[in-house]
Design a protein around this motif. Structure first.
Motif, PDB file in Angstrom:
ATOM      1  N   ILE A   1       0.848  -1.204   0.000  1.00 39.55           N
ATOM      2  CA  ILE A   1       0.000   0.000   0.000  1.00 39.55           C
ATOM      3  C   ILE A   1       0.878   1.246   0.000  1.00 39.55           C
ATOM      4  N   TYR A   2       1.916   1.222   0.802  1.00 45.20           N
ATOM      5  CA  TYR A   2       2.823   2.375   0.851  1.00 45.20           C
ATOM      6  C   TYR A   2       3.470   2.597  -0.515  1.00 45.20           C
TER       7      TYR A   2
ATOM      8  N   THR B   1       2.368   1.747  -3.395  1.00 49.76           N
ATOM      9  CA  THR B   1       1.379   2.168  -4.399  1.00 49.76           C
ATOM     10  C   THR B   1       0.913   3.600  -4.187  1.00 49.76           C
ATOM     11  N   TYR B   2       0.728   3.970  -2.934  1.00 53.13           N
ATOM     12  CA  TYR B   2       0.032   5.252  -2.680  1.00 53.13           C
ATOM     13  C   TYR B   2       0.892   6.380  -2.101  1.00 53.13           C
ATOM     14  N   SER B   3       2.108   6.104  -1.687  1.00 54.77           N
ATOM     15  CA  SER B   3       2.890   7.170  -1.046  1.00 54.77           C
ATOM     16  C   SER B   3       3.147   8.330  -2.014  1.00 54.77           C
TER      17      SER B   3
ATOM     18  N   LYS C   1       1.197   9.330  -4.460  1.00 54.00           N
ATOM     19  CA  LYS C   1      -0.041  10.108  -4.600  1.00 54.00           C
ATOM     20  C   LYS C   1      -0.268  10.945  -3.349  1.00 54.00           C
ATOM     21  N   VAL C   2      -0.023  10.348  -2.189  1.00 54.34           N
ATOM     22  CA  VAL C   2      -0.240  11.082  -0.937  1.00 54.34           C
ATOM     23  C   VAL C   2       0.712  12.278  -0.867  1.00 54.34           C
TER      24      VAL C   2
ATOM     25  N   SER D   1      -8.079   3.604  -3.013  1.00 57.08           N
ATOM     26  CA  SER D   1      -7.566   4.917  -3.395  1.00 57.08           C
ATOM     27  C   SER D   1      -8.414   6.043  -2.788  1.00 57.08           C
TER      28      SER D   1
ATOM     29  N   ILE E   1      -7.942   6.185   1.064  1.00 59.40           N
ATOM     30  CA  ILE E   1      -6.670   6.801   1.463  1.00 59.40           C
ATOM     31  C   ILE E   1      -6.698   8.296   1.157  1.00 59.40           C
ATOM     32  N   PHE E   2      -7.343   8.679   0.052  1.00 61.22           N
ATOM     33  CA  PHE E   2      -7.478  10.106  -0.255  1.00 61.22           C
ATOM     34  C   PHE E   2      -8.259  10.806   0.851  1.00 61.22           C
TER      35      PHE E   2
ATOM     36  N   THR F   1      -6.123  11.302   3.801  1.00 60.32           N
ATOM     37  CA  THR F   1      -5.113  12.334   3.519  1.00 60.32           C
ATOM     38  C   THR F   1      -5.735  13.714   3.617  1.00 60.32           C
TER      39      THR F   1
ATOM     40  N   GLU G   1      -5.020  11.730  -7.437  1.00 61.48           N
ATOM     41  CA  GLU G   1      -5.099  10.626  -8.382  1.00 61.48           C
ATOM     42  C   GLU G   1      -4.293  10.867  -9.665  1.00 61.48           C
TER      43      GLU G   1
END
Lengths: 160, 64
Positions: free
Chosen positions: A9-10, A12-14, A16-17, A57, A60-61, A64, B15
């Motif tokens: 997860i980190y 994949t999404y770090s 974007k975060v 997604s 997590i958004f 954030t 995104e």
């Protein structure tokens, strides 16, 4: 959540975060602190995550975005938060999908350049119409009218 | 519609949908072309004549 899940997860999404946090805070040090805080919350709340309510997604958004709101409330309490980040209403999870962003892109492409410009400057760059008028060398009245026209065209395209 | 746009553009910062980002980048490019960069501004003298800001070579002076 096992360590390898969190690692995935980190990974994949770090990005974007951090991208979102940098866009909002414009300070790398603060963004990095908040990024750590976001993933601590992801780990802590993972058991509560319901995939039927939102994609990972979007979930997590939401974490954030709420983290940024909390940060502003603590660090800048006197500052009037802009409507975009101050809302305590739940983010409309059904709307926040990659697909809807694609629909918005398609709808924007149908607009003439001047209307496209007003929408991007007003809603992505969050500039007031008075500033947009100066940028576009138009009167405030002209920008206001074009803004309304842009909204009407987008409503028609997107069925909002 | 306005709330929807605010939410979607905010989500875009997370995104980064490629199609939508291309539209955003085109708008920004159209408008940054109208603004001088800091480097460009330094070549414009107060009188607005760019060449006066450049160092004039004096007779006999070698170019560095």
């Amino acid at each position: 959540m096992n360590p390898s899940d969190l690692e995935n997860i980190y990974a994949t999404y770090s990005g974007k975060v951090m991208g979102y946090l940098m866009a909002r805070l414009q300070c790398r040090a603060d963004a990095e602190d908040l990024c750590a805080s976001v993933f601590e919350k992801v780990l802590r709340k993972w058991e509560e995550y319901d995939e039927e309510k939102a994609s990972v997604s979007t979930w997590i958004f939401t974490i954030t975005r709420n983290t940024v709101i909390d940060y502003y409330r603590k660090t800048k309490p006197a500052l009037e938060l802009d409507e975009n980040i101050a809302s305590e209403e739940a983010v409309d999870d059904a709307m926040l999908q990659e697909e809807t962003l694609g629909e918005l892109a398609a709808a924007l492409k149908k607009l003439p350049n001047d209307l496209q410009t007003i929408v991007v400057l007003a809603y992505y760059d969050q500039k007031p119409l008075t500033e947009i008028a100066k940028i576009m060398h138009l009167s405030y009245g002209a920008v206001k009218l074009r803004h309304q026209k842009a909204l009407a065209m987008l409503r028609e395209s997107m069925g909002a | 519609m306005e709330k929807k746009l605010r939410e979607l553009f905010d989500f875009q910062k997370f995104e980064k949908n490629a199609d939508l980002q291309a539209v955003i980048d085109k708008v920004h490019a159209r408008h940054s072309a109208l603004e001088l960069s800091d480097d460009d501004v330094s070549f414009v003298a107060a009188a607005g004549m760019p060449e006066t800001a450049l160092k004039r070579k004096r007779p006999g002076e070698e170019e560095k």
